[in-house]
Design an enzyme around this catalytic site. Structure first.
Site, mmCIF file in Angstrom:
data_model
loop_
_atom_site.group_PDB
_atom_site.id
_atom_site.type_symbol
_atom_site.label_atom_id
_atom_site.label_comp_id
_atom_site.label_asym_id
_atom_site.label_seq_id
_atom_site.Cartn_x
_atom_site.Cartn_y
_atom_site.Cartn_z
ATOM 1 N N GLU A 1 0.883 -1.173 0.000
ATOM 2 C CA GLU A 1 0.000 0.000 0.000
ATOM 3 C C GLU A 1 0.917 1.217 0.000
ATOM 4 O OE1 GLU A 1 -1.506 3.031 0.696
ATOM 5 O OE2 GLU A 1 -2.078 2.437 2.739
ATOM 6 N N CYS B 1 -2.177 8.423 3.173
ATOM 7 C CA CYS B 1 -1.984 7.838 1.836
ATOM 8 C C CYS B 1 -3.174 8.151 0.938
ATOM 9 C CB CYS B 1 -1.735 6.340 1.938
ATOM 10 S SG CYS B 1 -2.711 5.554 3.203
ATOM 11 N N GLU C 1 3.224 12.668 -4.878
ATOM 12 C CA GLU C 1 2.647 12.728 -3.531
ATOM 13 C C GLU C 1 3.487 13.666 -2.666
ATOM 14 O OE1 GLU C 1 2.885 9.069 -1.169
ATOM 15 O OE2 GLU C 1 0.788 9.372 -0.636
#
Ligand code: NAD
Length: 479
Positions: A248, A282, A381
């Site tokens: 993940e 996330c 990100e």
């Protein structure tokens, strides 16, 4: 909980190398305790303890009894809620109310997987006459769990909860930046009746303890949450032993807002999806894609909301706390320097309260507008409270922008048009799609995970139980 010790075989064990790592409070940047610096020798001891539990008491525990242990653990987490929330807030810097939400979610993970433990089963399969064929779901054996610092309790709970429910024995390497709550929960697990060795925690740096876990030949499965680069390295190490990996790896999740959306409902959700946990989530909604007809009015509303945001120490419990570390702060500043250098307009920003210690790792939430789709702020990100806004003209352009990054974890779609809701839910490439909401309150029950560089495999929900088991087919010829 003892200072600077690993939790191996239900005992507090000093690190083999005798070294420690200082633990900083992100709210003031000062050290307040220390943790054990784990090495390959510590990981090896933990893997051996886990193997012994799997081959012994834990492996012999029935599914119903595993569920009972997990249920007791959920009640112990609930009984120690305040202590866990305070520990998590201090260790990560997150506002107290977020830490409370995380402690609630942790108890809920154990409750959910307690109930699920004895409900996972195989099938009987039609085959040739004279045969009976069935499948059994079996635990992998010893599972490794590499946990990041952004939500230590929640990510520990979702991964270890499902692994224990299915009968695995776990070795956990939490992040060096935040792991105190996880150590305390391991102690509660022993109190709940989990046999020694079924859950082991080795703290330390990623390149030392983390890498030793990823390449250990005694591990049967790895669950990793963190950055794409480290995820790739962990996968390569695990591949040496053909160990399966669940990854993940975060995202650059879009929120697509059409002109017919209910903006009053959308705005607070759009803001909290990027400000929650100082953007270090996330699944943060870090891009807002806005239909051109409402671009300016929606940006005005977002700017008003951003300008009102206040940032301060975890105990002040404001909209936003500090970032986890000076390293993370530099990373966010680097993105903002690029925005400034490349002329991306800042539409609004919150305020760090003047009582916040100067030595803390603060960053005011920032709204950037007209971000070019090819710019790194639209594609990478940030992992900080930075929202990138851009306009689109029609559905096709919205989908192209939404799918235009390497990531695919979560997407939000805001529209009242039912047919469009259904079309876009299919066309957007991501592991979860939320329509006229986002994140759905944590969603312990909802399978979670990514596509593309966001990772693979699913955690959370019942689905996670499949990932923590292997399927065996048994064919009996009886004539
Ligand atoms: P990271 O991926 O390096 O760390 C995550 C975990 O992996 C930690 O427990 C760490 O100790 C461990 N680790 C690090 N190097 C390792 C190695 N070589 N072998 C095995 N384990 C290793 O993340 P980071 O450096 O803490 O943060 C960097 C960036 O990663 C962030 O800015 C963010 O973009 C991303 N991130 C994403 C998530 C997420 O939930 N998806 C969480 C944390 C960080």
């Amino acid at each position: 909980m003892e200072e600077a010790r690993h939790f191996i075989g239900s005992e507090w064990v000093a690190p083999a190398g005798g070294e420690t790592i200082p633990v900083l409070d992100p709210s003031d940047g000062q050290p307040f305790t220390q943790l054990a610096r784990g090495s390959a020798a510590d990981i090896d001891a933990a893997v051996q303890a886990a193997r012994k539990a799997f081959d012994g008491a834990w492996g012999a525990t029935s599914a119903a009894d595993r569920g009972r242990v997990l249920y007791r653990l959920s009640t112990l987490v609930a009984a120690n809620h305040e202590e866990l929330a305070q520990l998590e807030a201090r260790d990560t810097g997150k506002p107290l109310r977020q830490a409370h939400a995380d402690a609630t979610a942790l108890a809920r993970y154990f409750e959910f997987y307690a109930g699920a433990a004895d409900k996972l089963h195989g099938e009987t399969l039609p085959y040739q006459n004279g045969y009976t064929v069935f499948t059994v779901r079996e635990p992998h054996g010893v599972t490794g769990h590499i946990v990041p610092w952004n939500y230590p309790m929640q990510i520990f709970g979702r991964s270890v909860g499902a692994a224990l429910a299915t009968g695995n024995a776990c070795v956990v390497k939490p992040a060096e930046d935040a792991c105190l709550s996880v150590l305390r929960v391991a102690e509660l697990a022993a109190e709940a009746g989990l046999p020694a060795g079924a859950l082991n925690i080795v703290t330390g740096y990623g390149h030392e303890a983390g890498a030793a876990l990823a390449r250990h030949a005694g591990i049967d499965h790895i669950s990793f949450t963190g950055s794409p680069q480290t995820g790739k390295a962990v996968t390569q190490m695990a591949a040496e032993n053909h160990v399966p990996v669940t990854l993940e790896l975060g995202g650059k999740s879009p929120q697509i807002v059409f002109a017919d959306a209910d903006l009053d409902t959308a705005v607070p959700v759009l803001v909290s999806a990027i400000v929650q946990n100082a953007g270090q989530t996330c699944s943060a909604g870090s891009r807002v894609l806005i239909e051109r007809a409402i671009y300016e009015p929606l940006l005005d509303k977002l700017a008003t909301a951003f300008n009102a945001l206040r940032v301060g120490p975890s105990h002040a419990d404001l909209d936003c706390g500090p970032l986890i570390s000076a390293k993370q702060q530099r990373r966010v500043w680097d993105f903002l320097d690029d925005a400034q250098h490349d002329g991306i307009p800042m539409a609004a920003h919150g305020e760090v309260i003047h009582e916040a210690p100067e030595t803390g790792f603060y960053q005011a939430p920032t709204l950037l507008r007209d971000v070019p789709p090819a710019h790194r702020l639209a594609r990478e990100e940030v992992f900080g409270p930075v929202l990138a806004a851009m306009a689109f003209t029609d559905e096709d352009e919205a989908v192209a922008l939404a799918n235009g990054t390497l990531y695919g974890l979560v997407a939000g779609i805001w529209t009242r048009d039912g047919a469009r809701q259904l079309r876009l839910a299919r066309r957007v490439r991501s592991g979860q799609v939320f329509i006229n909401n986002y994140g759905a309150g944590g969603g312990v029950e909802l399978p979670f995970g990514g596509v593309k560089h966001s990772g693979h495999g699913r955690e959370k929900g019942f689905e996670a139980l499949y990932g923590f088991t292997v399927l065996k087919t048994v064919a009996i010829r009886h004539g």
